[in-house]
Motif scaffolding. Structure first.
Motif, PDB file in Angstrom:
ATOM      1  N   LEU A 151      58.970  35.182  38.392  1.00 34.26           N
ATOM      2  CA  LEU A 151      58.855  34.339  37.538  1.00 34.26           C
ATOM      3  C   LEU A 151      59.420  32.847  37.786  1.00 34.26           C
ATOM      4  N   MET A 152      60.568  32.836  38.411  1.00 40.19           N
ATOM      5  CA  MET A 152      61.050  31.538  38.915  1.00 40.19           C
ATOM      6  C   MET A 152      60.198  30.867  40.107  1.00 40.19           C
ATOM      7  N   HIS A 153      59.579  31.712  40.762  1.00 43.33           N
ATOM      8  CA  HIS A 153      58.377  30.935  41.540  1.00 43.33           C
ATOM      9  C   HIS A 153      57.347  30.183  40.716  1.00 43.33           C
ATOM     10  N   LEU A 154      57.091  31.170  39.903  1.00 47.46           N
ATOM     11  CA  LEU A 154      55.937  30.484  38.852  1.00 47.46           C
ATOM     12  C   LEU A 154      56.353  29.225  38.162  1.00 47.46           C
ATOM     13  N   TYR A 155      57.505  29.232  37.521  1.00 45.73           N
ATOM     14  CA  TYR A 155      58.153  28.234  36.986  1.00 45.73           C
ATOM     15  C   TYR A 155      58.064  26.993  37.720  1.00 45.73           C
ATOM     16  N   GLY A 156      58.556  27.359  39.031  1.00 46.52           N
ATOM     17  CA  GLY A 156      58.667  26.192  40.118  1.00 46.52           C
ATOM     18  C   GLY A 156      57.541  25.472  40.322  1.00 46.52           C
ATOM     19  N   ARG A 157      56.390  26.276  40.691  1.00 45.16           N
ATOM     20  CA  ARG A 157      55.050  25.831  41.059  1.00 45.16           C
ATOM     21  C   ARG A 157      54.508  24.942  39.772  1.00 45.16           C
ATOM     22  N   ALA A 158      54.841  25.176  38.685  1.00 45.16           N
ATOM     23  CA  ALA A 158      54.665  24.459  37.440  1.00 45.16           C
ATOM     24  C   ALA A 158      55.470  23.267  37.228  1.00 45.16           C
ATOM     25  N   GLY A 159      56.424  23.225  38.157  1.00 44.61           N
ATOM     26  CA  GLY A 159      57.361  21.807  37.903  1.00 44.61           C
ATOM     27  C   GLY A 159      58.365  22.216  36.866  1.00 44.61           C
ATOM     28  N   MET A 160      58.611  23.456  36.558  1.00 44.31           N
ATOM     29  CA  MET A 160      59.506  23.452  35.107  1.00 44.31           C
ATOM     30  C   MET A 160      60.814  24.143  35.658  1.00 44.31           C
ATOM     31  N   PHE A 161      61.557  23.619  36.379  1.00 45.49           N
ATOM     32  CA  PHE A 161      62.727  23.890  37.108  1.00 45.49           C
ATOM     33  C   PHE A 161      63.654  24.650  36.144  1.00 45.49           C
TER      34      PHE A 161
ATOM     35  N   GLY B 145      63.819  27.409  45.900  1.00 48.75           N
ATOM     36  CA  GLY B 145      62.566  27.109  45.998  1.00 48.75           C
ATOM     37  C   GLY B 145      61.912  26.682  44.922  1.00 48.75           C
ATOM     38  N   ALA B 146      62.292  26.930  43.743  1.00 47.26           N
ATOM     39  CA  ALA B 146      61.632  26.290  42.465  1.00 47.26           C
ATOM     40  C   ALA B 146      62.336  24.870  42.316  1.00 47.26           C
ATOM     41  N   CYS B 147      63.442  24.909  42.687  1.00 50.09           N
ATOM     42  CA  CYS B 147      63.928  23.485  42.790  1.00 50.09           C
ATOM     43  C   CYS B 147      63.120  22.522  43.714  1.00 50.09           C
ATOM     44  N   VAL B 148      62.909  23.048  45.060  1.00 54.70           N
ATOM     45  CA  VAL B 148      62.092  22.124  45.720  1.00 54.70           C
ATOM     46  C   VAL B 148      60.617  21.893  45.081  1.00 54.70           C
ATOM     47  N   SER B 149      60.144  22.966  44.777  1.00 54.34           N
ATOM     48  CA  SER B 149      58.646  22.787  44.293  1.00 54.34           C
ATOM     49  C   SER B 149      58.559  22.026  43.092  1.00 54.34           C
ATOM     50  N   SER B 150      59.778  21.830  42.281  1.00 51.84           N
ATOM     51  CA  SER B 150      59.660  20.834  41.403  1.00 51.84           C
ATOM     52  C   SER B 150      60.110  19.454  41.586  1.00 51.84           C
ATOM     53  N   LYS B 151      60.328  19.293  42.825  1.00 51.21           N
ATOM     54  CA  LYS B 151      60.660  18.136  43.581  1.00 51.21           C
ATOM     55  C   LYS B 151      62.031  17.404  43.176  1.00 51.21           C
ATOM     56  N   LYS B 152      62.964  18.561  42.769  1.00 53.98           N
ATOM     57  CA  LYS B 152      64.099  18.039  42.293  1.00 53.98           C
ATOM     58  C   LYS B 152      65.072  18.292  43.745  1.00 53.98           C
ATOM     59  N   PHE B 153      64.882  17.596  44.974  1.00 54.12           N
ATOM     60  CA  PHE B 153      65.311  17.810  46.186  1.00 54.12           C
ATOM     61  C   PHE B 153      66.950  17.569  46.137  1.00 54.12           C
ATOM     62  N   GLY B 154      67.354  16.532  45.467  1.00 56.06           N
ATOM     63  CA  GLY B 154      68.601  16.158  45.244  1.00 56.06           C
ATOM     64  C   GLY B 154      69.849  17.206  44.808  1.00 56.06           C
TER      65      GLY B 154
END
Length: 379
Positions: A97-107, A134-143
Motif C-alpha cells: 500500500l505504501m508503494h502504491l501511494y508513493g507511485r501516485a505521489g500521495m506520500f 521509497g514512497a517519499c522519493v516516488s512522491s519527489k519529497k527528497f528533502g
C-alpha cells in the motif's frame, strides 16, 4: 462482458465446490473497463477475493490509471478499502500500500499506513521503513527523506536495511547533495551493510550526469575495490559523463571495453556516444554511430531522434532531418510537435517544399497521432 456477468463468474466459487475464480477474466475486465467510476467499484468488489489481493500487477495498473487521470480520491478509496481485510496485519501488505501511494505521489497517505501499523499489530522493520522512504522519493519529497532516515530508526528501534540506504542515497543524488550521498555510503559500510550494484549505479548516475566526472571516477574505483561488477547501467552512466567532458575518444574505448568484458551495449550506450560527438560538433561521427545502432541489431529510441534532429538541422542537413522524421512515423514514436515543425521550417527555408508538404501530410494523416504542422501557405 458486463459487470454483473464477470462478478457472477468470479463469485460463483463456493467452499463446497472448492473452485477457483478466473483471475484472467477479472484482470481483462478491469483492463477493458473505460469508466473509472465502474473500475473503482469493480476493484473494491474483487478485493473480497483473497487471490485477487495477491495480484500486485493489477493493483499497480489500476492505481496508475487513476493517477494518470488525477483521480486521487478514488485511489484513496480503493486503497483504504484494503484495510478491511486480514492481510493488512502483514507487513508485506502494508508495504504494498505504501508503494502504491508513493507511485501516485500521495506520500501523506503512505505515511499514514506506516503510522497505523502498530494499531493493527503489524511489526515495523527495515522492510516497511524502506517502503516509506521509497514512497517519499516516488512522491519527489527528497528533502524529507534524510529527516525521516535520521529520526525513525532511533525512535522506533528499526535497523535500516540495504534498500533503505539505497533509497536515501537516491534522494540525496536527486537533490544534488552528493557529499551527503557519499556520507550515507560510508555510514552503511561502517554499519556492516555492504553496498551493491544499485548503490553504486545510483551514485554514478548522479555524479556523471551532473558533470562531476572526477567524483564519479572515485566511486567507480570504490566499486571495483568492492568487487562489484559494473553492468550496462554503470557503463552508460560513465559514457554520459564522458560525453559531457567531450572525451569521445575515451568513450569509444570504454564502449569497446564493455563489449570485451561481456557487457552488451544497449541503445542508451549508443545514444551516449552520439551525444559526445554532438557536443564536439562532429557530424560525420554522429552519422556513423547512428548507423552503427542498426548494424548492432538494436534500434534507435525516441531519445535518439530528439537528440539528432535539432543537431542535424543546425548543421544544415535538413534532408537527413526529413529522413529521420519519416523514421519517427514508421516507428510510431510520440514526439513534441515542435521537433517536427523545426524540420518543416528548415525544409521551407531551403526551398524543399515537396518534402515539407510530405512531412506536413505525414503529421496530419498518420494513424497513431495527429500533428498540426504549419506551412507558409497555412499562416
Amino acid at each position: 462482458m458486463s459487470f454483473s456477468r464477470i462478478l457472477r463468474r468470479a463469485f460463483s466459487t463456493s467452499v463446497e465446490s472448492n473452485s477457483r475464480p478466473n483471475m484472467k477474466s477479472i484482470a481483462r475486465d478491469l483492463y477493458e473497463e473505460h469508466s473509472l467510476k465502474r473500475l473503482v467499484q469493480k476493484f473494491k468488489k474483487f478485493s473480497e477475493l483473497e487471490r485477487f489481493r495477491t495480484k500486485t500487477g493489477i493493483y499497480k495498473n489500476t492505481v496508475h490509471r487513476l493517477a494518470s487521470a488525477k483521480c486521487y480520491n478514488w485511489i484513496e478509496e480503493i486503497l483504504e478499502d484494503q484495510k478491511n481485510y486480514k492481510d493488512i496485519s502483514k507487513e508485506g501488505f502494508s508495504v504494498r500500500l505504501m508503494h502504491l501511494y508513493g507511485r501516485a505521489g500521495m506520500f501523506e497517505h503512505a505515511q499514514k499506513v506506516f503510522d497505523e501499523m502498530p494499531d493493527r499489530n503489524c511489526e515495523r522493520t527495515g522492510l516497511s521503513l524502506g517502503a516509506l522512504l521509497g514512497a517519499c522519493v516516488s512522491s519527489k519529497k527528497f528533502g524529507l527523506v534524510g529527516e525521516l532516515f535520521e529520526e525513525l530508526p532511533k525512535k522506533l528501534s528499526i535497523e535500516p536495511d540495504l534498500v533503505s540506504y539505497n533509497t536515501v542515497i537516491k534522494a540525496f543524488c536527486e537533490m544534488g547533495s552528493f557529499d551527503s550521498a557519499v556520507s550515507v555510503l560510508e555510514k552503511m559500510e561502517k554499519k556492516g551493510v555492504e553496498p551493491n550494484l544499485i548503490t553504486f549505479n545510483t551514485l554514478l548516475n548522479g555524479l556523471y550526469r551532473k558533470g562531476k566526472f572526477p567524483d564519479g571516477e572515485k566511486i567507480w574505483e570504490r566499486m571495483e575495490k568492492k568487487n562489484v561488477v559494473p553492468d550496462v547501467m554503470s557503463y552508460n552512466a560513465k559514457l554520459r559523463g564522458l560525453a559531457l567532458e567531450k572525451k569521445s575518444k575515451e568513450s569509444v574505448q570504454l564502449f569497446e571495453e564493455m563489449k570485451s568484458k561481456g557487457v552488451k551495449p544497449d541503445t542508451l550506450s549508443f545514444n551516449a556516444v552520439i551525444k559526445g560527438y554532438m557536443n564536439e560538433g562532429n557530424l560525420e561521427e554522429v552519422k556513423r554511430w547512428y548507423n552503427e545502432i542498426e548494424k548492432s541489431a538494436l534500434a534507435p529510441d525516441r531519445k535518439t531522434f530528439e537528440m539528432l534532429i535539432p543537431f542535424v538541422c543546425e548543421k544544415g542537413e535538413v534532408e537527413l532531418a526529413f529522413e529521420l522524421c519519416k523514421e519517427i512515423f514508421e516507428r510510431k514514436f510520440l514526439v513534441d510537435v515542435s521537433l517536427l515543425q523545426l524540420v518543416v521550417d528548415g525544409l521551407v527555408k531551403e526551398s524543399k517544399m515537396e518534402e515539407a508538404k510530405k512531412l506536413e501530410q505525414l503529421g496530419k494523416f498518420n494513424k497513431y497521432r495527429r500533428y498540426s504542422l504549419k506551412l507558409p501557405s497555412d499562416e
